[in-house]
Scaffold this active site. Structure first.
Site, PDB file in Angstrom:
ATOM      1  N   HIS A 112      12.212 -24.774  -9.799  1.00 54.40           N
ATOM      2  CA  HIS A 112      13.784 -24.902 -10.219  1.00 54.40           C
ATOM      3  C   HIS A 112      15.116 -24.493  -9.906  1.00 54.40           C
ATOM      4  CE1 HIS A 112      17.246 -25.203 -12.719  1.00 54.40           C
ATOM      5  NE2 HIS A 112      16.988 -25.898 -13.725  1.00 54.40           N
ATOM      6  N   ASP A 129       8.409 -18.646 -14.046  1.00 54.61           N
ATOM      7  CA  ASP A 129       9.637 -19.747 -15.240  1.00 54.61           C
ATOM      8  C   ASP A 129       9.003 -20.401 -16.286  1.00 54.61           C
ATOM      9  OD1 ASP A 129      11.469 -20.834 -16.458  1.00 54.61           O
ATOM     10  OD2 ASP A 129      12.580 -21.422 -14.364  1.00 54.61           O
ATOM     11  N   HIS A 186      10.167 -24.116 -19.317  1.00 53.81           N
ATOM     12  CA  HIS A 186       9.383 -25.534 -19.958  1.00 53.81           C
ATOM     13  C   HIS A 186       8.186 -25.333 -21.214  1.00 53.81           C
ATOM     14  CE1 HIS A 186      12.476 -28.366 -18.798  1.00 53.81           C
ATOM     15  NE2 HIS A 186      12.794 -27.911 -17.980  1.00 53.81           N
ATOM     16  N   LYS A 212      15.683 -24.721 -24.889  1.00 52.59           N
ATOM     17  CA  LYS A 212      15.251 -25.362 -25.356  1.00 52.59           C
ATOM     18  C   LYS A 212      14.000 -25.737 -26.059  1.00 52.59           C
ATOM     19  CE  LYS A 212      14.547 -25.851 -19.976  1.00 52.59           C
ATOM     20  NZ  LYS A 212      15.502 -24.974 -20.025  1.00 52.59           N
ATOM     21  N   SER A 243       9.685 -29.052 -14.312  1.00 58.57           N
ATOM     22  CA  SER A 243      10.970 -29.926 -15.829  1.00 58.57           C
ATOM     23  C   SER A 243      10.945 -31.196 -14.285  1.00 58.57           C
ATOM     24  CB  SER A 243      12.509 -28.784 -15.232  1.00 58.57           C
ATOM     25  OG  SER A 243      12.636 -28.752 -13.686  1.00 58.57           O
ATOM     26  N   ASN A 301      15.385 -31.613 -23.798  1.00 55.34           N
ATOM     27  CA  ASN A 301      14.599 -30.492 -24.276  1.00 55.34           C
ATOM     28  C   ASN A 301      14.217 -29.842 -25.573  1.00 55.34           C
ATOM     29  OD1 ASN A 301      14.322 -30.542 -21.276  1.00 55.34           O
ATOM     30  ND2 ASN A 301      15.830 -29.429 -21.145  1.00 55.34           N
ATOM     31  N   GLU A 334       7.124 -22.176 -11.187  1.00 59.90           N
ATOM     32  CA  GLU A 334       7.057 -22.623 -12.957  1.00 59.90           C
ATOM     33  C   GLU A 334       5.815 -22.940 -13.342  1.00 59.90           C
ATOM     34  OE1 GLU A 334      10.187 -25.426 -13.669  1.00 59.90           O
ATOM     35  OE2 GLU A 334      10.993 -25.397 -11.385  1.00 59.90           O
TER      36      GLU A 334
END
Length: 392
Positions: A134, A204, A207, A238, A179, A45, A175
């Site tokens: 997640h 979230d 990423h 990440k 992910s 990541n 998210e």
């Protein structure tokens, strides 16, 4: 100590553990730790290459040299001996960067999601989660006393059907970038829907941190939604290349989490080094916007070349650095990943039950430092190894 030297209950438990491990091994699902330092990275990541950045490492060293704090560890939780002026300064800087009133640092993204999800909704409330959130958010939701629902991934109609029948204060958790699929949540539409039904949206942004937004503030800021989201989770392991996480939002949210988030209250705080590293990573992010541009160019390059090399292949709907090639079946996915690793590329298979059966995949992460030649060579290897392997 081998099991034959153990006695009584301990030996019985060890035997049960061995049986579970053997079951997983027989099913081809045994997880093991691997070192892959000599392979070309299409797995991590570290999207912007910060974890390997000599410049960031130097910034951290300089920050440590200038830091007056003499401790190497936090010495306690934030509510006991572990709070410092440094921690609060870094939180203020994080909040300002992400256009929020406040930020509260956690030891990891897992701790942040676990703490938030477990405490934000009470017994009379409702917690609704996208089915692909997640594991850390799932685990936190399981600890919550709220009534829980799941909606189909990114399915606004399914979410609305649930919102029409819930009671109490409702929280919706998603998210921004998923992910395991790499696709983006429809955050604007989600915010509109939550506003319509009086629900609070939790995002979230892990990423997306460092990648999206005018300066890497994340997808929420990129879409101008920072004033419509109750809580955002930003993680630092990440794209920012360090460690830790923060939950940003209204000031009252930080006060609430300080009092009710058990993963914050009952853990030793981050050490001073981590605060300095986080601050240095943010400084480095703002100094090199060209790295983000290069990352997005590499993603576009990969998608174009993938269409040329693998025109019949099945990919998840992703324009993010997470590109997922569907290779149905655990054994088939593992074989293709092994072929890539043997050719010198760090590529990993994601197997069921981590993803649904039939949706096994190679999760390919594109980085700013990956070259066009590396992308070409990886896709050529995948093209060859996929010959004769059915894809969805």
């Amino acid at each position: 100590m081998s099991p034959k030297h153990l006695k009584g209950l301990v030996k019985t438990v060890i035997t049960k553990l061995e049986h579970k491990i053997n079951e997983r091994r027989s099913a081809g699902l045994l997880r093991t730790l691997k070192q892959t330092d000599d392979l070309t990275d299409f797995c991590s990541n570290d999207y912007l290459g910060f974890a390997r950045s000599a410049e960031l490492k130097q910034l951290i060293r300089e920050a440590e040299g200038n830091c007056p704090i003499g401790y190497t560890g936090a010495t306690g939780s934030r509510l006991l001996a572990g709070n410092t002026r440094l921690a609060e300064e870094v939180e203020s800087q994080i909040a300002a960067f992400h256009r929020a009133e406040s930020a509260l640092l956690f030891n990891s993204g897992y701790d942040a999601n676990l703490g938030l999800m477990a405490c934000i909704a009470g017994r009379e409330d409702t917690l609704i989660t996208d089915e692909l959130i997640h594991a850390s958010m799932i685990d936190g939701a399981r600890l919550s006393y709220a009534t829980r629902y799941r909606f189909r991934h990114n399915d606004l109609a399914d979410l609305e059907s649930i919102l029409t029948k819930v009671q109490g204060q409702t929280y919706v958790a998603v998210e921004s970038v998923y992910s395991m699929d790499g696709d983006l949540a429809p955050l604007i539409e989600l915010a509109d829907l939550c506003d319509r039904y009086g629900a609070a949206l939790l995002v979230d942004d892990a990423h997306a941190t460092g990648i999206y937004g005018p300066n890497g503030e994340g997808q929420v800021v990129a879409l101008g939604l920072e004033d419509r989201i109750l809580a955002r989770i930003h993680t630092y392991g990440k794209a920012l290349g360090v460690h830790g996480a923060a939950i940003v939002g209204p000031a009252v949210l930080s006060d609430y989490l300080t009092n009710f988030a058990r993963s914050f209250i009952y853990t030793t705080a981050l050490p001073p080094h981590s605060y300095l590293a986080i601050r240095a990573a943010y400084a480095h992010l703002q100094c090199c916007p060209e790295t983000r541009t290069q990352l997005h160019n590499r993603v576009a390059c990969f998608r174009q070349k993938a269409a040329e090399y693998l025109p019949e292949a099945s990919w998840t709907d992703s324009r993010s650095p997470i590109q997922c090639l569907i290779v149905p079946g655990n054994e088939a996915a593992r074989q293709v990943a092994d072929a890539a690793q043997q050719a010198g590329f760090d590529v990993r298979a994601i197997l069921s039950p981590t993803v649904p059966a039939g949706q096994e995949r190679l999760r390919l992460c594109i980085h700013s430092f990956n070259t066009a030649d590396e992308i070409d060579r990886l896709l050529a290897v995948l093209q060859k190894s996929l010959a004769g392997v059915p894809t969805l």
